[in-house]
Design a protein around this motif. Structure first.
Motif, PDB file in Angstrom:
ATOM      1  N   ASP A  21       0.825  -1.264   0.077  1.00  0.00           N
ATOM      2  CA  ASP A  21       0.017   0.224   0.027  1.00  0.00           C
ATOM      3  C   ASP A  21       0.838   1.218  -0.037  1.00  0.00           C
ATOM      4  OD1 ASP A  21       0.832   0.092   2.568  1.00  0.00           O
ATOM      5  OD2 ASP A  21      -0.916   0.182   3.572  1.00  0.00           O
ATOM      6  N   VAL A  41      -4.197   0.294  -2.241  1.00  0.00           N
ATOM      7  CA  VAL A  41      -4.642   1.427  -1.339  1.00  0.00           C
ATOM      8  C   VAL A  41      -6.236   1.342  -1.017  1.00  0.00           C
ATOM      9  CG1 VAL A  41      -4.615   3.732  -0.950  1.00  0.00           C
ATOM     10  CG2 VAL A  41      -2.776   2.923  -2.069  1.00  0.00           C
ATOM     11  N   GLN A  43      -8.094   3.111   1.038  1.00  0.00           N
ATOM     12  CA  GLN A  43      -8.551   4.582   1.073  1.00  0.00           C
ATOM     13  C   GLN A  43      -9.133   5.200  -0.044  1.00  0.00           C
ATOM     14  OE1 GLN A  43      -5.645   3.539   2.163  1.00  0.00           O
ATOM     15  NE2 GLN A  43      -5.205   4.288   4.204  1.00  0.00           N
ATOM     16  N   GLU A  45     -10.616   7.624  -0.728  1.00  0.00           N
ATOM     17  CA  GLU A  45     -10.736   8.979  -0.677  1.00  0.00           C
ATOM     18  C   GLU A  45      -9.599   9.918  -0.540  1.00  0.00           C
ATOM     19  OE1 GLU A  45     -13.545  10.688  -1.555  1.00  0.00           O
ATOM     20  OE2 GLU A  45     -14.469   8.706  -1.913  1.00  0.00           O
ATOM     21  N   HIS A  46      -8.403   8.771  -0.389  1.00  0.00           N
ATOM     22  CA  HIS A  46      -6.973   9.451   0.000  1.00  0.00           C
ATOM     23  C   HIS A  46      -6.687  10.436  -1.011  1.00  0.00           C
ATOM     24  CE1 HIS A  46      -2.868   9.761   1.227  1.00  0.00           C
ATOM     25  NE2 HIS A  46      -3.101   8.926   1.923  1.00  0.00           N
ATOM     26  N   GLN A  48      -3.855  11.662  -2.146  1.00  0.00           N
ATOM     27  CA  GLN A  48      -2.657  11.212  -3.019  1.00  0.00           C
ATOM     28  C   GLN A  48      -2.950   9.983  -3.926  1.00  0.00           C
ATOM     29  OE1 GLN A  48       0.204  12.725  -3.070  1.00  0.00           O
ATOM     30  NE2 GLN A  48       0.804  13.632  -1.014  1.00  0.00           N
ATOM     31  N   LEU A  49      -4.259   9.336  -3.790  1.00  0.00           N
ATOM     32  CA  LEU A  49      -4.606   8.307  -4.513  1.00  0.00           C
ATOM     33  C   LEU A  49      -4.332   8.290  -6.102  1.00  0.00           C
ATOM     34  CD1 LEU A  49      -5.469   5.410  -4.520  1.00  0.00           C
ATOM     35  CD2 LEU A  49      -7.772   6.195  -4.448  1.00  0.00           C
ATOM     36  N   TRP A  52      -0.779   8.543  -6.564  1.00  0.00           N
ATOM     37  CA  TRP A  52       0.125   7.203  -6.244  1.00  0.00           C
ATOM     38  C   TRP A  52       0.051   6.215  -7.451  1.00  0.00           C
ATOM     39  CZ3 TRP A  52      -1.460   6.302  -0.391  1.00  0.00           C
ATOM     40  CH2 TRP A  52      -0.653   7.302   0.324  1.00  0.00           C
TER      41      TRP A  52
END
Length: 227
Positions: A21, A41, A43, A45-46, A48-49, A52
């Protein structure tokens, strides 16, 4: 269901398939020579998604590796990802035909023989079978399937699709799993919590380079799933 079969893996699937992750860890693994890896990953709503995912895809291109994005198939499409990995719920929501037409490889999670049979109908790039042993990385309603059930399902597929074992597999359990004839072993904590990542990868590579007795060769007479 996709109307288009998914493209096969370019360079096989294994034998070691880390699931991480962290994009920095993903890069370290690629620098150590790992050729198939998954960015998982959870999340959605992250903030940085999207970055990433884009970075993971770019790293895969640089290292000529097969990088799969877990769950976030739309971001994976936008980034030009090599592949996506979807669980049972995500399979119901993803545009599988679009993914297949774009040449994106598909990995599918299964947790029972019934789910395995349904996965075959999708003609994916590989099928993951789990969870094999108890794991703390996910909250799962189903009990662990164990190595014996894994061997039966690998044999039933009879080589039609590459197979990946996942769930609670560490270096001590890897030989037992490898003897089932599975094509790859997915590892999470065994890599993410390794005090010496290079040494851990080398130890897995040595273990998974040992000749393995393919039970599916012995059991070729039984009816294969989907046939």
């Amino acid at each position: 269901m996709s109307l288009t079969p998914f493209a096969p893996m370019s360079d096989g699937i294994g034998p070691l398939y880390p699931v991480v992750d962290d994009v920095d860890l993903l890069e370290r693994l690629l620098r150590l020579g790992v050729k198939t890896v998954q960015l998982r990953v959870k999340q959605a709503e992250h903030p940085q998604l999207a970055y990433w995912v884009q970075r993971a895809v770019a790293l895969g291109n640089v290292h000529h590796a097969q990088v799969f994005i877990n769950d976030h198939w739309q971001l994976a499409l936008e980034a030009g990802a090599y592949g996506v990995h979807l669980g049972q719920q995500d399979l119901q929501e993803a545009d599988l035909d679009r993914l297949a037409r774009q040449g994106v490889r598909l990995g599918v999670s299964t947790r029972s023989p019934e789910q395995l049979a349904a996965a075959v109908d999708l003609s994916p790039s590989y099928i993951a079978i789990g969870h094999i042993f108890p794991t703390t990385t996910k909250q799962l309603a189903e009990p662990p399937q164990g190595a014996s059930a894994l061997a039966e399902q690998v044999a039933a597929l009879n080589g039609r699709f590459p197979t990946v074992a996942i769930g609670g597999i560490d270096l001590d359990r890897a030989p037992e799993v490898w003897r089932t004839g599975v094509d790859a072993i997915a590892v999470v904590r065994a890599v993410t919590q390794a005090p010496d990542l290079a040494a851990r990868i080398e130890a897995f590579n040595q273990c998974l380079s040992e000749p393995t007795y393919r039970q599916s060769d012995q059991q070729g007479g039984r009816d294969a799933i989907g046939q």
